[in-house]
Design an enzyme around this catalytic site. Sequence first.
Site, short mmCIF file in Angstrom:
data_model
loop_
_atom_site.label_atom_id
_atom_site.label_comp_id
_atom_site.label_asym_id
_atom_site.label_seq_id
_atom_site.Cartn_x
_atom_site.Cartn_y
_atom_site.Cartn_z
N CYS A 1 45.86 35.94 39.65
CA CYS A 1 47.19 35.74 40.22
C CYS A 1 47.71 36.94 41.00
O CYS A 1 47.02 37.92 41.20
CB CYS A 1 48.15 35.28 39.13
SG CYS A 1 47.84 33.54 38.68
N SER B 1 57.62 35.11 48.31
CA SER B 1 56.52 34.47 47.60
C SER B 1 55.59 33.84 48.61
O SER B 1 56.00 33.47 49.72
CB SER B 1 57.08 33.40 46.67
OG SER B 1 56.08 32.49 46.30
#
Length: 616
Positions: free
Chosen positions: A122, A517
């Site tokens: 991640c 993001s």
Amino acid sequence: MPKYRSATTTHGRNMAGARALWRATGMTDADFGKPIIAVVNSFTQFVPGHVHLRDLGKLVAEQIEAAGGVAKEFNTIAVDDGIAMGHGGMLYSLPSRELIADSVEYMVNAHCADAMVCISNCDKITPGMLMASLRLNIPVIFVSGGPMEAGKTKLSDQIIKLDLVDAMIQGADPKVSDSQSDQVERSACPTCGSCSGMFTANSMNCLTEALGLSQPGNGSLLATHADRKQLFLNAGKRIVELTKRYYEQNDESALPRNIASKAAFENAMTLDIAMGGSTNTVLHLLAAAQEAEIDFTMSDIDKLSRKVPQLCKVAPSTQKYHMEDVHRAGGVIGILGELDRAGLLNRDVKNVLGLTLPQTLEQYDVMLTQDDAVKNMFRAGPAGIRTTQAFSQDCRWDSLDDDRANGCIRSLEHAYSKDGGLAVLYGNFAENGCIVKTAGVDDSILKFTGPAKVYESQDDAVEAILGGKVVAGDVVVIRYEGPKGGPGMQEMLYPTSFLKSMGLGKACALITDGRFSGGTSGLSIGHVSPEAASGGSIGLIEDGDLIAIDIPNRGIQLQVSDAELAARREAQEARGDKAWTPKNRERQVSFALRAYASLATSADKGAVRDKSKLGG
């Protein structure tokens, strides 16, 4: 001939104490002449992208031992940006990258490991491990946990694909019923793996392929698919070969700095632009290049962004395609193949398999390969079953997506756009540049001028957006959210998602010295450098100032005279020790975050620590 690093702790009478401790871990006399290889895992139950990694370190370790090495596993931290989003937890996300890099350095150097296999997945974990690998410059292979399957649900008698961002947008949309919001929430993230779009995690795992530090398929093969197991098995075997090549044959081509060369960094950025990757990748590639002592800067990225077209469009830029669709179309190698045929790649690079780019394409590009096993691997698809288990299904697409005119991956002749998916803009309040994900910007707002509405925290901006204080035509400015000013350079996924929730996704712009993001789309411009807390001119913008954005010409301009800006700067400096700080913001900042902020540079430097402050 380089000496095995581990010999420091395994050879000589004076190391009897170290050997005694090694024996307590299970090592025997026969092991003391073997390379010690660190298995750098990042399992945690906090993060869906890492929840399935617990046993994968053991899988790699078994292969290392079988191939003649000694495997020693340790774990790093892993922050879930989605769970940390929208509250004080996001202050910790980017700083965790530095902690991960440092912790890998600490463990590997403290115990004199000879090489590494990095099991990442991640947002900040892959970059942190990448920075450490290039800092240490010992043999390494990356193998990530893999992407999540896309969510699917039935809305209005139609099955649609979903991801995390859909849950966020619908959850804040006042027009969406509670039942529909709940339905989307329950369907958006169905399996283990990194969130299913071309968000930061998947972007970075794709880039490790382009850098040459991971195997073909690493960036796109689903976490749940049985085929992914082979990547872990291969990594364990191959790292022993690389390690012995370096230490026993003095072959420096096995080292990460010689694989991830400047040419490889240029290829990785070219891929990123072509696939419309997350803007965070710019931050992380700049940081990794500095660890590798490579002169790779915003200027290089700007040059590439002006000539590389967009050949792949994936969520959040479209809901039609997710990572499972990229894989079906040939994955990272499929995109690299089209870029190579367009003459846009450096061909004199190698990967951890020892293959040159032309050799890699010949073997793994679905448009070229004659290998049925490779084609079969790229047909690996989703099962549509909720699970947290790796390798739990073996479903396959009936066919590959090799339609380069209308499919997920396009040829140069059929590109989604002649301009790539990322662009660097410059202007009088972004003198060192800022980044926009053009892949997610509607054509109607590539040029945009509007009045500024200035907020000195993400929280205030969110309150204003949801409270109806932001209207069509506005330019939302969120400042003092950079690496130093936040501190921690928060992601602005909630503000951008909530603009969409309020029907303003194509009617407003958002500018920040923070970041976004990988799930962000729309006219969202981040990484403004220098940041406000470093005296950047974004700190001089006032409500009502007109801001002109011109993506085609790579410009961004505050339409205020130089004289007025000089007067505002003088007034700001007159605030003394309060200069370049928010005027009305209450935020609890821990000692750990203050320590990070004291050394943080602006985004154009990768938000790394300022070595000059440490005398380095």
